[in-house]
Scaffold this active site. Structure first.
Site, PDB file in Angstrom:
ATOM      1  N   ASP A 198       0.793  -0.984  -0.118  1.00 57.09           N
ATOM      2  CA  ASP A 198       0.110  -0.070   0.079  1.00 57.09           C
ATOM      3  C   ASP A 198       0.876   1.221   0.029  1.00 57.09           C
ATOM      4  OD1 ASP A 198      -1.545   2.172   0.575  1.00 57.09           O
ATOM      5  OD2 ASP A 198      -2.839   0.904   1.820  1.00 57.09           O
ATOM      6  N   HIS A 199       0.884   2.043  -1.184  1.00 58.46           N
ATOM      7  CA  HIS A 199       1.954   2.972  -1.310  1.00 58.46           C
ATOM      8  C   HIS A 199       1.670   3.895  -0.079  1.00 58.46           C
ATOM      9  CE1 HIS A 199      -1.404   4.481  -3.891  1.00 58.46           C
ATOM     10  NE2 HIS A 199      -1.269   5.545  -3.286  1.00 58.46           N
ATOM     11  N   HIS A 261      -6.002   2.318   2.844  1.00 58.54           N
ATOM     12  CA  HIS A 261      -5.196   3.431   3.420  1.00 58.54           C
ATOM     13  C   HIS A 261      -5.467   3.487   4.988  1.00 58.54           C
ATOM     14  CE1 HIS A 261      -3.460   4.168  -0.370  1.00 58.54           C
ATOM     15  NE2 HIS A 261      -4.192   5.030  -0.783  1.00 58.54           N
TER      16      HIS A 261
END
Length: 343
Positions: A198-199, A261
């Protein structure tokens, strides 16, 4: 620069540490290279690594997407992206080195002939740049494109060199499709070869949360329910869908932001200290938080869709006025929820 200024710029935390391990030669293939993630995150990050001489000397980068671009057009677009979103000073010699290693292939991921063309290009780059058959595949694509890519890559695996598969969020569309994707990946790659990422967790502020919580002698003893009544997490962005209507119309704010996120931030905020900071230990503590969490009911969830408004003082269109969005769309672009963690 004076000697005093040079000493101030040195990082005291690096004192006594040995040199970093030199990465092995490899080819990095970015699927979905024409997308916003590549432009905003991946290439600026590659430039930052090149700027610090942390990339292997023998590396090749291949962008793969449906856009009909040439190598030079792709390089130009990535140069503009690095200039706009990179955090380091732009140096021509650094960019020239990175651009020389960069290539582009226009392809439909479901087209077997294009997959064969990609395999041929990678073999050619092995010979020209000495990358030894080592592969890093970065899947910056919508969930529906992942199974085809994984299957085609798995069927064309080489016996020489190592392989790493990076799967960017979201991982599937729902629980069933996530299980199907997991089974498909495990049929072609070992767990040690797969990185589900998950960037958002790469943001410096997010990474600082671990240090704030567990390495801070002031906060760590009082970070519990005896002293903390509740925690509010706000993700407020100043960008729109950035030409991602095809993806966002299917995902919406819940799949695009909330279930990855935001839940990652909740887990980092509420988790117990891991026994160490290896991936498995941190993940295990996050899972405990998610298992202890109530599924929010209707009275604790608010969903909506943005109409025309203002972002940073500038007029913005409503979501349905964005290019490529169904004028009758009911896709959620706003969500707020109250979560309860019983731990």
């Amino acid at each position: 620069m004076t000697q005093t200024e040079a000493q101030l710029q040195e990082n005291p935390l690096l004192e006594g540490l040995g040199p970093r391990r030199t990465p092995e030669p490899c080819v990095l293939v970015v699927f979905g290279a024409s997308g916003d993630l590549t432009r905003r995150k991946i290439f600026p990050a590659l430039y930052a690594l090149a700027y610090r001489k942390l990339l292997p000397g023998r590396i090749a980068i291949v962008g793969a997407a449906r856009s009909e671009w040439t190598d030079d057009e792709f390089r130009d677009r990535m140069e503009h992206a690095v200039r706009e979103f990179g955090r380091d000073d732009f140096k021509e010699e650094v960019w020239d080195w990175l651009a020389d290693a960069t290539h582009y292939l226009a392809m439909d991921f479901a087209n077997e002939s294009r997959e064969d063309e990609l395999a041929g290009l990678l073999t050619k780059l092995d010979e020209e740049r000495g990358t030894r058959g080592n592969r890093v595949y970065y899947l910056a694509v919508p969930p529906q494109a992942m199974p085809t890519i994984v299957r085609e890559l798995g069927e064309r695996r080489r016996t020489d060199g190592w392989t790493r598969l990076i799967v960017e969020k979201p991982f599937g569309r729902d629980l069933a499709s996530a299980h199907e994707l997991t089974d498909l990946i495990s049929g072609h790659f070992t767990e040690e070869e797969v990185f589900r990422i998950d960037h958002y967790l790469g943001k410096e502020t997010v990474q600082n949360m671990l240090a704030l919580r567990f390495a801070n002698g002031i906060f760590e003893p009082i970070w519990n329910r005896q002293f903390v009544d509740h925690i509010q997490i706000t993700v407020a962005e100043s960008i729109g869908i950035e030409g991602r209507a095809d993806y966002y119309e299917q995902a919406g704010a819940i799949r695009d932001i909330f279930q990855n996120h935001l839940l990652q931030l909740v887990a980092l905020t509420a988790m117990e200290p891991p026994i160490d900071f290896t991936a498995d230990s941190v993940r295990n503590e996050k899972v405990k938080v998610l298992k202890a969490m109530h599924t929010p009911g209707p009275k604790h969830v608010v969903r909506g869709q943005y109409g025309p408004g203002y972002i940073e003082g500038k007029d913005t269109p409503g979501y349905r006025d964005e290019e490529g969005v169904d004028p009758n769309s009911t896709t959620k672009t706003y969500i707020t929820t109250k979560l309860f963690v019983d731990n």
